[in-house]
Scaffold this motif. Structure first.
Motif, PDB file in Angstrom:
ATOM      1  N   PRO A   1       0.834  -1.206   0.000  1.00 55.91           N
ATOM      2  CA  PRO A   1       0.000   0.000   0.000  1.00 55.91           C
ATOM      3  C   PRO A   1       0.867   1.254   0.000  1.00 55.91           C
ATOM      4  O   PRO A   1       1.911   1.299   0.680  1.00 55.91           O
ATOM      5  N   PHE A   2       0.440   2.264  -0.726  1.00 56.65           N
ATOM      6  CA  PHE A   2       1.249   3.470  -0.849  1.00 56.65           C
ATOM      7  C   PHE A   2       1.549   4.093   0.509  1.00 56.65           C
ATOM      8  O   PHE A   2       2.670   4.567   0.756  1.00 56.65           O
ATOM      9  N   ALA A   3       0.577   4.102   1.401  1.00 54.20           N
ATOM     10  CA  ALA A   3       0.759   4.721   2.714  1.00 54.20           C
ATOM     11  C   ALA A   3       1.859   4.038   3.528  1.00 54.20           C
ATOM     12  O   ALA A   3       2.427   4.643   4.443  1.00 54.20           O
ATOM     13  N   GLU A   4       2.152   2.780   3.181  1.00 53.03           N
ATOM     14  CA  GLU A   4       3.190   2.036   3.900  1.00 53.03           C
ATOM     15  C   GLU A   4       4.513   1.985   3.122  1.00 53.03           C
ATOM     16  O   GLU A   4       5.486   1.391   3.596  1.00 53.03           O
ATOM     17  N   THR A   5       4.535   2.596   1.955  1.00 57.01           N
ATOM     18  CA  THR A   5       5.728   2.565   1.117  1.00 57.01           C
ATOM     19  C   THR A   5       6.653   3.716   1.494  1.00 57.01           C
ATOM     20  O   THR A   5       6.308   4.879   1.312  1.00 57.01           O
ATOM     21  N   SER A   6       7.817   3.379   1.998  1.00 53.19           N
ATOM     22  CA  SER A   6       8.755   4.391   2.478  1.00 53.19           C
ATOM     23  C   SER A   6       9.608   4.949   1.344  1.00 53.19           C
ATOM     24  O   SER A   6       9.622   4.420   0.224  1.00 53.19           O
TER      25      SER A   6
END
Length: 237
Positions: free
Chosen positions: A98-103
């Motif tokens: 998920p984008f929100a979890e992609t650092s």
């Protein structure tokens, strides 16, 4: 007469670089070129025994995300090959998250393999590329503007879009030298990477079948295309 034939064959022999040859499309592609008599430089972190044992294949264990490790390629070319007839940038790294979890590090890791390695390896090869050489970058339908996108592939798909633009720019910059740069945007192909990312999904095209298409495209398409992106997909995307 036999000597003459061998001499002509040697003169016509092409030198092909293929990245991501440890498995999947890259592995099949390296074998297809080598079995057809071409000299192949197979670049991957892991080196399959089937490639190591082939008389027409030289394997280099290289971490494409490392500029320092890429010096192995430069050293090989300067000592062993006088020219490079084709480069197939096949290596790729995929992240499903998920984008929100992609650092930022996640993005950097993907871009190091999918974008920076393409740029860095191409730069290394430039002194050995000549009129008639062909540089083929394997992208994805996910990198095509307007194509169907999948959630969780923000880093991967955006990197595949980046190499499309990079290839278009290089085609313009080096057209006077007669070097062709083209992109193949692939749809789903049954590879280990696909199976790992999407367990249970079965693609309609095998790695060997796609490798055969890329093989023919690499050897002939520079006569007809430069700076082009061809969509190679029987599925949506």
């Amino acid at each position: 007469m036999c000597y003459f034939k061998a001499f002509v064959y040697f003169c016509d022999m092409k030198n092909i670089i293929v990245t991501g040859t440890s498995r999947g499309i890259g592995f099949e592609l390296a074998l297809q070129f080598a079995n057809a008599g071409y000299q192949v430089l197979a670049i991957s972190r892991k080196t399959p025994q089937a490639l190591i044992n082939h008389e027409n294949i030289t394997c280099l264990s290289v971490d494409l995300s490392s500029e320092i490790d890429l010096e192995k390629v430069e050293n090989f070319l300067s000592k062993s090959w006088k020219k490079v007839d084709a480069v197939v940038h096949n290596a790729g790294s995929l992240l499903l998250k998920p984008f929100a979890e992609t650092s930022q590090k996640d993005f950097e890791d993907i871009y190091k393999v999918n974008v920076f390695a393409v740029a860095n390896l191409t730069r290394i090869c430039l002194p050995y590329l000549q009129k008639g050489s062909h540089v083929v970058t394997i992208s994805s339908m996910g990198g095509i503007q307007g194509s169907l996108k999948f959630a969780g592939l923000a880093a991967y798909s955006s990197s595949k879009g980046a190499v499309i633009t990079l290839s278009e720019l290089l085609a313009e910059e080096y057209k006077e030298r007669g070097i062709a740069f083209n992109v193949l945007a692939l749809g789903s192909v049954q590879t280990e990477m696909l199976a790992e990312a999407f367990p249970g999904y079965e693609a309609p095209i095998s790695a060997g079948e796609m490798a055969e298409y890329i093989y023919n495209f690499t050897l002939t398409a520079n006569k007809y295309f430069n700076g082009k992106v061809l969509q190679v997909s029987s599925t949506n995307p």
